[in-house]
Design an enzyme around this catalytic site. Structure first.
Site, PDB file in Angstrom:
ATOM      1  CB  VAL A  82      -0.968  -0.004   1.201  1.00  0.00           C
ATOM      2  CG1 VAL A  82      -1.742   1.313   1.272  1.00  0.00           C
ATOM      3  CG2 VAL A  82      -1.941  -1.176   1.094  1.00  0.00           C
ATOM      4  CB  CYS A  83       3.751   2.249   2.092  1.00  0.00           C
ATOM      5  SG  CYS A  83       2.972   2.080   3.713  1.00  0.00           S
ATOM      6  CB  THR A  84       4.923   0.485  -2.970  1.00  0.00           C
ATOM      7  OG1 THR A  84       5.837  -0.180  -2.096  1.00  0.00           O
ATOM      8  CG2 THR A  84       5.565   0.637  -4.343  1.00  0.00           C
ATOM      9  CG  LEU A  87       6.033   6.612  -0.269  1.00  0.00           C
ATOM     10  CD1 LEU A  87       7.103   5.608   0.146  1.00  0.00           C
ATOM     11  CD2 LEU A  87       6.397   7.999   0.223  1.00  0.00           C
TER      12      LEU A  87
END
Length: 254
Positions: A82-84, A87
């Site tokens: 999710v964080c990829t 960002l």
């Protein structure tokens, strides 16, 4: 904990830490992870200052903010799905934030060297091969995560070791170093970068024109005249307006 006396014009009692770039296991902390003593970050608080390493070098956070608006958003670990995507989306929108005098800075609770490897994946997967556009803080010690109260009750127990899934907060900070908005997301729910941009527009408009924004407002739509402004003063300041109720009045700024 050391007090910051180097930034003129700010509250001398605000929190200040230097985040060491060493392994969590070997860390001699400048603060302890005590729930009773944890700083409380509220809207209107001065954003705690700190010095730390990032993927673009060492920073003093207040110096990094300077006279800009700043968005600080955090992640529990590198190479997370999710964080990829998040960002990458924020990096793609950086020109929009630049045009609003907004700086972006990420945080992940892993070392800077690992961030740099993760950025290669982000550029491959989420930015279409374009260069990643802003720094990521290396918060391996989790001191900034603690300082900014980023974790939930269960996650707090793991601050000294183990994965803390709720290091997933967004802070919007204005040029006076005040926190203007806080959002915290669960691990399973991706953030909405367009909503963060919308909130920046709303906050900056409110500061500039002395108005409020209604539900789902976007740039160019009618705004709300605050109840503290009389009809007479509203007429002088905004011209025509629509009164739905004495406490609910709309006007156009176009």
């Amino acid at each position: 904990m050391k007090k910051n006396t180097s930034t003129a014009g700010l509250n001398a009692t605000k929190q200040f830490i230097r985040v060491p770039a060493i392994s969590t296991r070997a860390l001699t902390r400048s603060i302890t992870f005590s729930a009773a003593n944890q700083p409380r970050i509220r809207i209107g608080s001065i954003a705690p200052n700190f010095e730390t390493e990032t993927t673009q070098g060492k920073i003093n956070f207040h110096d990094f903010i300077g006279d800009s608006w700043t968005i600080l958003f955090s992640h529990p670990a590198d190479f997370t799905p999710v964080c990829t995507t998040e960002l990458g989306a924020f990096s793609a929108l950086k020109p929009e934030f630049d045009s609003r005098n907004v700086k972006l800075i990420g945080l992940s609770a892993e070392p800077v060297a690992k961030h740099k490897e993760w950025i290669k994946d982000i550029e491959e997967i989420a930015t279409g091969g374009k260069e990643f556009q802003f720094p990521i803080i290396g918060d391996e010690s989790r001191e900034v995560s603690y300082l900014y109260d980023m974790v939930d009750e269960e996650g707090f127990k793991n601050l000294s070791g183990g994965l803390v899934l709720t290091i997933r907060s967004v802070y919007i900070i204005d040029p006076s170093k005040k926190v203007r908005l806080i959002m915290t997301y669960p691990a399973s729910t991706g953030r909405n970068s367009a909503e963060v941009l919308r909130v920046i527009d709303a906050l900056q408009l409110a500061d500039k024109r002395g108005v409020a924004t209604p539900i789902d407002w976007t740039e160019g739509q009618d705004v709300i005249i605050p109840p503290t402004v009389s009809n007479e003063d509203a007429k002088k300041k905004f011209g025509d307006f629509k009164e739905v109720k004495p406490y609910l009045r709309y006007t156009s700024l176009e």
